[in-house]
Design a protein around this motif. Sequence first.
Motif, PDB file in Angstrom:
ATOM      1  N   GLU A 160      52.721  48.943  92.321  1.00 20.86           N
ATOM      2  CA  GLU A 160      51.938  50.072  92.836  1.00 20.86           C
ATOM      3  C   GLU A 160      50.458  49.730  92.852  1.00 20.86           C
ATOM      4  O   GLU A 160      49.729  50.093  93.793  1.00 20.86           O
ATOM      5  N   SER A 161      49.983  49.008  91.837  1.00 17.17           N
ATOM      6  CA  SER A 161      48.570  48.633  91.814  1.00 17.17           C
ATOM      7  C   SER A 161      48.247  47.660  92.937  1.00 17.17           C
ATOM      8  O   SER A 161      47.160  47.727  93.528  1.00 17.17           O
ATOM      9  N   GLU A 162      49.189  46.772  93.259  1.00 18.86           N
ATOM     10  CA  GLU A 162      48.969  45.858  94.391  1.00 18.86           C
ATOM     11  C   GLU A 162      48.919  46.637  95.704  1.00 18.86           C
ATOM     12  O   GLU A 162      48.104  46.335  96.584  1.00 18.86           O
ATOM     13  N   ARG A 163      49.768  47.635  95.850  1.00 15.73           N
ATOM     14  CA  ARG A 163      49.759  48.452  97.069  1.00 15.73           C
ATOM     15  C   ARG A 163      48.418  49.155  97.222  1.00 15.73           C
ATOM     16  O   ARG A 163      47.826  49.156  98.313  1.00 15.73           O
ATOM     17  N   ILE A 164      47.915  49.705  96.139  1.00 20.51           N
ATOM     18  CA  ILE A 164      46.623  50.400  96.183  1.00 20.51           C
ATOM     19  C   ILE A 164      45.501  49.419  96.506  1.00 20.51           C
ATOM     20  O   ILE A 164      44.615  49.717  97.314  1.00 20.51           O
ATOM     21  N   GLU A 165      45.543  48.246  95.890  1.00 16.40           N
ATOM     22  CA  GLU A 165      44.521  47.221  96.152  1.00 16.40           C
ATOM     23  C   GLU A 165      44.523  46.800  97.616  1.00 16.40           C
ATOM     24  O   GLU A 165      43.462  46.620  98.234  1.00 16.40           O
ATOM     25  N   VAL A 166      45.704  46.624  98.183  1.00 17.79           N
ATOM     26  CA  VAL A 166      45.816  46.228  99.596  1.00 17.79           C
ATOM     27  C   VAL A 166      45.216  47.299 100.500  1.00 17.79           C
ATOM     28  O   VAL A 166      44.441  47.002 101.422  1.00 17.79           O
ATOM     29  N   LEU A 167      45.554  48.558 100.247  1.00 18.47           N
ATOM     30  CA  LEU A 167      45.027  49.635 101.089  1.00 18.47           C
ATOM     31  C   LEU A 167      43.510  49.757 100.954  1.00 18.47           C
ATOM     32  O   LEU A 167      42.811  50.018 101.950  1.00 18.47           O
ATOM     33  N   HIS A 168      42.993  49.550  99.740  1.00 24.09           N
ATOM     34  CA  HIS A 168      41.535  49.532  99.559  1.00 24.09           C
ATOM     35  C   HIS A 168      40.915  48.374 100.311  1.00 24.09           C
ATOM     36  O   HIS A 168      39.832  48.511 100.912  1.00 24.09           O
TER      37      HIS A 168
END
Length: 391
Positions: free
Chosen positions: A337-345
């Motif tokens: 989930e943290s990787e998904r958030i980082e990608v979207l940022h």
Amino acid sequence: MSTQEYDFTDIAPYDDSLFSEKMASLIENPGFLHAVNYVMPAGDVPSLLEELKSIDNKHDFQVQVMFPFLEMLCKKTTAGITLGGIKYLSPGKSYLYITNHRDIVLDAAFLNLALLRNGFPSSEVAIGDNLLVFPWIEDLVRLNKSLIVKRNTGLREGLLAARKLSAYIHHCILEKHESVWIAQREGRAKDSSDKTQESLVKMLGIAGDGNFMNHIKEINILPISISYEFDPNDYLKCREFLLRRRDPEFKKSQRDDLFSMETGLLQFKGRVHFQLTPRINTKIDEIGEFRDTNTSAKYVGTIIDQAIHRSYEIFPINYVAYDVLNGTTRFESKYTESERIEVLHYFENQLAKVDLENITEDERQYMMQMMLTMYANPLKNKLKALLGGLE
């Protein structure tokens, strides 16, 4: 068609007999000096220029100057360069390396760095003359084992240039025993959906002995898949997509091209992977010869595409982009989930760099759609190649 009938001096890398003369002229060129001072600490420039004066051949230039520079660039702008499939290379054999095209400058440069690290010689590099915007750039690349692809010619001149280029590539591999790198298409695939141009395959098959497929087989085509975790030019591509949406006649300027080259060269690319694949000769033997060149070229292009698509290195950013683009959770096991958030940022931050006025919310959504598409397409194409056309 014999390669002996051609004079290759206008397209081939400079002969070592000319090296000292061309280098002496290059290091006095203001444009070259400006570029060197831009990418290197000022205190290192005088010693570099002295070293350049002492070199008299292309091999020493690459080993002593270019590859240390690329190692420095790798350390500063990537999270590492890896090379897979070395088993497909035979010492002493020459190949035509055909790759997808991600970066204007670094695709071939980083590939040659990876080959040299593993004890294999660097290849000659085919570069379009549209990128040689200043005479000193042509001198630099031809001192660095580049051959020139002539573009934007008339129909008759274009055919003659294609015949000559084909003859030179065959000459290089069969007689000089030098490998050659060429991109699968003119220009990069803006949406990262890579496809080999049939015209390129037809050009490669002009020279040689026997029929078209024999012409292709004798140059030992070895497809290589290039994967960059991050594309520093992604927001510039989205900017171009939007400008073309606003004005279908939009054309990039020379300044735009130079800025793209600079951005790709100096900005962070994350992990970079090159995956070698087997020569395509066995596949060609399986399909045989078709009656017409067009069909033969189409099938050769398909073989190259499938090899490249199957061999992509897929990173978390690609899985996230695919899921977000398609509104699925299909690949949620491939990222946290943290990787998904980082990608979207990351996507939001990159699009914030687009320097156009009066961007509407609809246009922002359009650019995000294109951003997601360019990162999802390598995974989409890999799935098609691996699953027989099924997504």
